[in-house]
Design a protein around this motif. Sequence first.
Motif, PDB file in Angstrom:
ATOM      1  N   ALA A   1       0.826  -1.205   0.000  1.00 31.67           N
ATOM      2  CA  ALA A   1       0.000   0.000   0.000  1.00 31.67           C
ATOM      3  C   ALA A   1       0.864   1.261   0.000  1.00 31.67           C
ATOM      4  CB  ALA A   1      -0.926  -0.005   1.217  1.00 31.67           C
ATOM      5  N   VAL A   2       1.926   1.257   0.822  1.00 35.71           N
ATOM      6  CA  VAL A   2       2.815   2.426   0.867  1.00 35.71           C
ATOM      7  C   VAL A   2       3.523   2.608  -0.468  1.00 35.71           C
ATOM      8  CG1 VAL A   2       4.888   3.372   1.957  1.00 35.71           C
ATOM      9  CG2 VAL A   2       3.121   2.299   3.362  1.00 35.71           C
ATOM     10  N   TYR A   3       3.995   1.524  -1.046  1.00 30.63           N
ATOM     11  CA  TYR A   3       4.688   1.602  -2.346  1.00 30.63           C
ATOM     12  C   TYR A   3       3.751   2.134  -3.424  1.00 30.63           C
ATOM     13  CZ  TYR A   3       7.230   0.109  -6.513  1.00 30.63           C
ATOM     14  OH  TYR A   3       7.877   0.088  -7.721  1.00 30.63           O
ATOM     15  N   SER A   4       2.527   1.598  -3.460  1.00 29.07           N
ATOM     16  CA  SER A   4       1.563   2.053  -4.474  1.00 29.07           C
ATOM     17  C   SER A   4       1.189   3.516  -4.265  1.00 29.07           C
ATOM     18  CB  SER A   4       0.314   1.174  -4.441  1.00 29.07           C
ATOM     19  OG  SER A   4       0.641  -0.182  -4.695  1.00 29.07           O
ATOM     20  N   GLY A   5       1.031   3.910  -2.984  1.00 23.54           N
ATOM     21  CA  GLY A   5       0.675   5.294  -2.703  1.00 23.54           C
ATOM     22  C   GLY A   5       1.746   6.273  -3.139  1.00 23.54           C
ATOM     23  N   ILE A   6       3.017   5.921  -2.902  1.00 24.37           N
ATOM     24  CA  ILE A   6       4.103   6.811  -3.316  1.00 24.37           C
ATOM     25  C   ILE A   6       4.224   6.843  -4.836  1.00 24.37           C
ATOM     26  CG2 ILE A   6       6.600   7.179  -3.188  1.00 24.37           C
ATOM     27  CD1 ILE A   6       6.554   6.000  -0.417  1.00 24.37           C
ATOM     28  N   LYS A   7       4.054   5.700  -5.498  1.00 21.44           N
ATOM     29  CA  LYS A   7       4.168   5.657  -6.948  1.00 21.44           C
ATOM     30  C   LYS A   7       3.064   6.449  -7.634  1.00 21.44           C
ATOM     31  CE  LYS A   7       6.632   3.748  -9.214  1.00 21.44           C
ATOM     32  NZ  LYS A   7       7.865   4.269  -9.851  1.00 21.44           N
ATOM     33  N   ARG A   8       1.917   6.564  -6.962  1.00 21.30           N
ATOM     34  CA  ARG A   8       0.833   7.367  -7.547  1.00 21.30           C
ATOM     35  C   ARG A   8       1.115   8.856  -7.451  1.00 21.30           C
ATOM     36  NH1 ARG A   8      -2.683   3.383  -5.265  1.00 21.30           N
ATOM     37  NH2 ARG A   8      -2.929   4.672  -3.400  1.00 21.30           N
ATOM     38  N   THR A   9       2.078   9.232  -6.603  1.00 21.96           N
ATOM     39  CA  THR A   9       2.450  10.636  -6.489  1.00 21.96           C
ATOM     40  C   THR A   9       3.178  11.081  -7.748  1.00 21.96           C
ATOM     41  OG1 THR A   9       2.685  10.340  -4.095  1.00 21.96           O
ATOM     42  CG2 THR A   9       3.638  12.338  -5.057  1.00 21.96           C
TER      43      THR A   9
ATOM     44  N   ALA B   1      10.403   5.166  -3.063  1.00 26.93           N
ATOM     45  CA  ALA B   1       9.216   4.339  -2.840  1.00 26.93           C
ATOM     46  C   ALA B   1       9.591   2.990  -2.231  1.00 26.93           C
ATOM     47  CB  ALA B   1       8.467   4.149  -4.154  1.00 26.93           C
ATOM     48  N   ARG B   2      10.624   2.357  -2.752  1.00 25.84           N
ATOM     49  CA  ARG B   2      11.045   1.072  -2.216  1.00 25.84           C
ATOM     50  C   ARG B   2      11.564   1.201  -0.790  1.00 25.84           C
ATOM     51  NH1 ARG B   2      14.284  -1.970  -7.181  1.00 25.84           N
ATOM     52  NH2 ARG B   2      12.500  -2.112  -8.615  1.00 25.84           N
ATOM     53  N   PHE B   3      12.332   2.245  -0.523  1.00 27.22           N
ATOM     54  CA  PHE B   3      12.925   2.408   0.801  1.00 27.22           C
ATOM     55  C   PHE B   3      11.842   2.619   1.859  1.00 27.22           C
ATOM     56  CE2 PHE B   3      14.581   5.219   4.123  1.00 27.22           C
ATOM     57  CZ  PHE B   3      15.608   4.434   4.621  1.00 27.22           C
ATOM     58  N   ILE B   4      10.917   3.541   1.620  1.00 27.43           N
ATOM     59  CA  ILE B   4       9.884   3.840   2.613  1.00 27.43           C
ATOM     60  C   ILE B   4       8.975   2.640   2.829  1.00 27.43           C
ATOM     61  CG2 ILE B   4       7.899   5.299   3.111  1.00 27.43           C
ATOM     62  CD1 ILE B   4       9.282   7.573   1.765  1.00 27.43           C
ATOM     63  N   SER B   5       8.627   1.918   1.762  1.00 30.99           N
ATOM     64  CA  SER B   5       7.759   0.746   1.909  1.00 30.99           C
ATOM     65  C   SER B   5       8.444  -0.345   2.723  1.00 30.99           C
ATOM     66  CB  SER B   5       7.351   0.221   0.530  1.00 30.99           C
ATOM     67  OG  SER B   5       8.493  -0.184  -0.220  1.00 30.99           O
TER      68      SER B   5
END
Length: 286
Positions: free
Chosen positions: A53-61, A69-73
């Motif tokens: 969910a975190v990865y998808s949310g950042i990628k939608r930004t 995105a990978r690091f935060i997820s």
Amino acid sequence: MEELTNNFAELSTGMEALIATVGGLVVKYTFSVIGAILLLLVGFFIAGQVRKAVYSGIKRTKNADETLARFISKVARYAILAVVIIMVLSQFGVQTASIIAALGAAGLAIGLALQGTLQNVAAGLVLLFLRPFRVGDYIDCGSFDGIVEEIGLFATEFKTLDGLYRLAPNSEVWGSPITNFSRLPIRRFDLSIGIGYDDDIDLAMKTMRDIIDNNADVLTDPEPFLFVDSLGDSAVGVTCRVWIKTPVWYPTTRQLTKDAKQAFDKAGLSIPFPQRDVHIYNDDAA
């Protein structure tokens, strides 16, 4: 015979006590073990879902960076797993407060030992968040310059204009003034040429105007500006200030310089070399 019977009776009593103790422990910890297993399964599932969910949310930004995105997820996933493991240990009566304190002390020791590395990681995160440059941009960081190939957590990879590979620590990149030549859509170029004092200034400016009018890559907005910028020792400086789209800035400026030399030669305008007047006085007394 009687002594053997007594020993057997004591052994039987000890076995019954052991079985009773083991049975009590099994009964006592059965629900804890089952609860721990279920907690681990649920924790791993939730951690995986949160990571996605975190990865998808950042990628939608808009303009999201893949590395960030990978690091935060992954950080979100490991944080949830750490909480789950602490909860599992608490199911068996383990004092988690002491474990957390030990982990904190170990983390502090590791942080002091890896101070330089963590500084690069912190600088990498700042670069990924603030995004002063992106992959493919040409930047200058004072002591080095090049085209950005990759922005990592520890270092940034560059390709220099002469085709060399350069790896720079993020702390050095972030700690230096960054000039990004690719970020803005247009760039200015001053085409400055010196003509002789005997040459016609108006003809020189008209020749420069014809050069930029015949080049389709020179923008009309902002409008080109022609002016005399200096009266030097050996030449009159004539400048044409134009704006060009950034992707074609370099080849266009090289072409304008070539066209100016050829056009000035054709128009009979001289581009004088540096020169100096020497006056010789005869000393009659000598």
